[in-house]
Design a protein around this motif. Structure first.
Motif, short mmCIF file in Angstrom:
data_model
loop_
_atom_site.label_atom_id
_atom_site.label_comp_id
_atom_site.label_asym_id
_atom_site.label_seq_id
_atom_site.Cartn_x
_atom_site.Cartn_y
_atom_site.Cartn_z
N THR A 19 -28.03 -160.73 -67.03
CA THR A 19 -26.92 -161.57 -67.51
C THR A 19 -26.71 -162.75 -66.57
N THR A 20 -26.74 -162.50 -65.27
CA THR A 20 -26.58 -163.58 -64.29
C THR A 20 -27.63 -164.66 -64.49
N MET A 21 -28.87 -164.25 -64.74
CA MET A 21 -29.96 -165.21 -64.91
C MET A 21 -29.75 -166.06 -66.16
N ILE A 22 -29.56 -165.40 -67.31
CA ILE A 22 -29.46 -166.15 -68.57
C ILE A 22 -28.17 -166.96 -68.62
N GLN A 23 -27.09 -166.43 -68.02
CA GLN A 23 -25.83 -167.16 -68.01
C GLN A 23 -25.96 -168.47 -67.24
N ASN A 24 -26.66 -168.45 -66.12
CA ASN A 24 -26.86 -169.67 -65.35
C ASN A 24 -27.70 -170.69 -66.12
N VAL A 54 -23.10 -177.76 -58.29
CA VAL A 54 -23.64 -178.18 -56.99
C VAL A 54 -25.13 -177.87 -56.88
N GLY A 55 -25.78 -177.50 -57.98
CA GLY A 55 -27.21 -177.27 -57.94
C GLY A 55 -27.62 -175.89 -57.47
N LEU A 56 -26.82 -174.86 -57.78
CA LEU A 56 -27.15 -173.50 -57.36
C LEU A 56 -27.72 -172.66 -58.50
N GLY A 57 -27.48 -173.07 -59.75
CA GLY A 57 -27.79 -172.23 -60.90
C GLY A 57 -29.22 -171.75 -60.96
N LEU A 58 -30.20 -172.67 -60.96
CA LEU A 58 -31.59 -172.28 -61.11
C LEU A 58 -32.14 -171.59 -59.86
N SER A 59 -31.60 -171.93 -58.68
CA SER A 59 -32.05 -171.22 -57.47
C SER A 59 -31.64 -169.75 -57.54
N ILE A 60 -30.45 -169.49 -58.09
CA ILE A 60 -29.99 -168.11 -58.27
C ILE A 60 -30.85 -167.41 -59.31
N VAL A 61 -31.19 -168.12 -60.39
CA VAL A 61 -32.06 -167.55 -61.43
C VAL A 61 -33.39 -167.11 -60.81
N LYS A 62 -33.97 -167.97 -59.99
CA LYS A 62 -35.28 -167.67 -59.38
C LYS A 62 -35.18 -166.47 -58.45
N ARG A 63 -34.16 -166.42 -57.63
CA ARG A 63 -34.05 -165.35 -56.64
C ARG A 63 -33.70 -164.02 -57.28
N VAL A 64 -32.83 -164.03 -58.29
CA VAL A 64 -32.50 -162.78 -58.99
C VAL A 64 -33.74 -162.28 -59.74
N GLY A 65 -34.50 -163.22 -60.31
CA GLY A 65 -35.73 -162.83 -61.00
C GLY A 65 -36.71 -162.15 -60.06
N GLN A 66 -36.83 -162.64 -58.84
CA GLN A 66 -37.73 -162.02 -57.87
C GLN A 66 -37.31 -160.60 -57.54
N LEU A 67 -35.99 -160.34 -57.53
CA LEU A 67 -35.52 -158.98 -57.28
C LEU A 67 -36.00 -158.01 -58.36
N MET A 68 -36.08 -158.49 -59.60
CA MET A 68 -36.49 -157.62 -60.70
C MET A 68 -37.97 -157.77 -61.06
#
Length: 538
Positions: A294-299, A361-375
């Motif tokens: 949800t965090t990934m797609i929401q961002n 502030v430009g955090l959305g896609l960086s969070i998407v990338k990092r959360v994706g790496q966790l999974m």
């Protein structure tokens, strides 16, 4: 789980490499003009034995890892013995082996600490004295020996000073990080409360009979609050990822239902952005963490609403390789090729003309990338300027649908909340008033309590804040009411604390958790899933 680096094993690996290099060096000396191989043969044979012993020593360390002071000192003696033998037998040509002594000294000190550095320095000076005593060449050069002994003392002393500075700096950094963690945890809780209560009060206004101008003002307040909430959550997500506190909790997930529910949660945000949000139905099941996904797609959707306003957005699922991919397509302004590789960097934003009003502030896609790496998921992006952008989250593993699917149609409330008796426990007065007002506008009968002490209720649903002061937690309050009623009354925890920490305390209590600030639609959807009568009574 974290694994401590085996520094002793690293030292053993390096010992094998250095001894191999020493064998090559001594062997090469025999082929130099004026030298004979036979002169260095004892050293070569000794170093071959030394290498075999070092390999065995490494095997013992790998088999029994841990902190064994005697074994570490034995390793130093082993190293100095081999080096001293080479210096004695090899004479002048073997002097470069002194560099190995320096490595032994610094290597043990840097890996094991100042205490072992002092022991290694003492052994090095003893080894030099033995070589001096056994080697006529060294006895003829007393100033050279003095220089070597001074070097073997000064370099470790300087290394000790550096180690102490590093240790103090490390301790200060750890203390500062802990202090930052405590500050952010407290600030997170304190900031969530007013954002949460403002959102609920705004929802109450929306439920009232408003004119067109008043409704426009409420929309403006809600949009601004949504932007603040999203920015707040992005910063907290980034902080949580930096601390390594996020671990995936996998489960079987129906992608069609998941994406449809996510679209419903974004109806208002899409309406404010003028976006037609379309979800292509599917019936795939995957193994994923629904919260992280949800965090990934929401961002990704948030970016679509910002940069693809007043244009349609499509969400779909398609096979990719051996797994599945979620794709989100917008028809926004697009991104130039030179920016595509940088959009996953933290705080990187692609600037366009007249986009100063775009929040973020430009955090959305960086969070998407990092959360994706966790999974174990990959993220790809492609874009054409003037045509739009597509973000693909792929690597989702398909699974079979679970056999014990719950059919909720006959058990849970699917309609309005009229008549639902809610026991609301919240120690923050503003949040209590806001939540009570909103629930009553939805038709609920609310019993509002500011403390969980001696609570008596005949409610259908319990909504409790987790932190209720020094007297009790929301979980204890819920358990008290359930014991009083004699059945598992449906319950919901609203909290500004770390949801993972609360989840760990729930065990099998069957209590839902929503993190503040909670969007009213999310709260209403959760309440609609609760039964209005004790159908699940034990």
């Amino acid at each position: 789980m974290t694994f401590e680096k085996n520094t002793e094993l690293d030292q053993a690996n390096l010992r094998i490499i250095v001894s191999s290099c020493a064998i090559v060096y001594i062997s090469a000396l025999g082929f130099l003009p004026g030298h004979q191989v036979g002169t260095y043969l004892p050293v070569i044979l000794y170093y071959i034995v030394f290498l075999l012993a070092s390999i065995g020593f490494r095997y013992v360390i790998a088999l029994w890892p841990g902190h064994y002071p005697a074994r570490r000192i034995l390793g130093m003696v082993h190293d100095y013995t081999g080096t001293s033998f080479g210096l004695v037998v090899g004479a002048e040509a073997a002097l470069p082996l002194y560099a190995v002594m320096v490595w032994i000294n610094l290597g043990n000190g840097m890996r094991y600490g100042s205490r072992y550095l002092a022991i290694a320095t003492g052994l090095a000076l003893l080894a030099l004295m033995i070589v001096y005593w056994l080697t006529p060449l060294w006895q003829a050069q007393p100033f050279m020996v003095l220089m070597l002994m001074i070097t073997s003392t000064v370099i470790p002393l300087y290394a000790h000073l550096l180690l102490e500075r590093t240790r103090k700096a490390s301790e200060e950094a750890v203390a500062a990080n802990l202090e930052k963690s405590r500050f952010l945890a407290q600030a997170s809780h304190d900031l969530r409360q007013p954002i949460h209560s403002i959102g609920l009060f705004t929802a109450c206004l929306r439920e009232a009979r408003l004119g067109a101008e008043e409704r426009r003002l409420v929309d403006s307040i809600d949009r601004s609050l949504l932007n603040v909430s999203q920015l707040f959550r992005s910063i907290l997500d980034l902080y949580t990822l930096d601390n390594g506190r996020v671990l995936p909790r996998y489960q079987a997930l129906n992608l069609g239902d998941f994406l449809a529910d996510l679209a419903r949660q974004n109806v208002e945000a899409a309406r404010w952005a003028g976006v037609e949000l379309h979800v292509r139905p599917c019936s795939f099941w995957v193994r994923a963490d629904p919260v992280l996904l949800t965090t990934m797609i929401q961002n990704v959707l948030s970016n679509c609403f910002k940069y693809g306003a007043r244009r349609p957005v499509l969400i779909g699922v398609r096979p990719r390789g051996k797994g599945l991919a979620i794709e989100v397509h917008d028809q926004g302004c697009g991104i130039n090729k030179e920016h595509l590789l940088k959009v996953f960097e933290e705080f990187y934003r692609v600037r366009h003309q007249r986009d100063k009003d775009v929040e973020g502030v430009g955090l959305g896609l960086s969070i998407v990338k990092r959360v994706g790496q966790l999974m174990g998921l990959d993220v790809a992006i492609r874009s054409r300027v003037g045509h739009g952008t597509s973000v693909c989250v792929y690597g989702l593993v398909r699974v079979k649908p679970p056999h014990n699917l719950n059919i909720q149609g006959d058990v849970y409330v699917a309609g309005l909340l009229t008549g639902l008796k809610v026991c609301l426990v919240e120690d923050d007065r503003n949040v209590l008033l806001a939540t009570q007002a909103l629930l009553e506008r939805w038709g609920c009968v609310v019993q509002a309590e500011s403390t969980g002490l001696n609570l008596v209720s005949d409610c259908d649903v319990i909504i409790a804040d987790y932190d209720l002061g020094n007297h009790a937690t929301g979980i204890e309050c819920i358990e008290h009411v359930r014991q009083q009623r004699g059945w598992a009354v449906p319950a919901l925890i609203l909290s500004g604390h770390d949801a993972e920490m609360i989840q760990a305390q729930l065990h099998e209590c069957q209590i839902a958790i929503l993190s503040k600030p909670v969007h009213p639609t999310e709260l209403r959807a959760t309440l609609r899933e609760f039964s209005p009568s004790p159908l699940n009574a034990e």
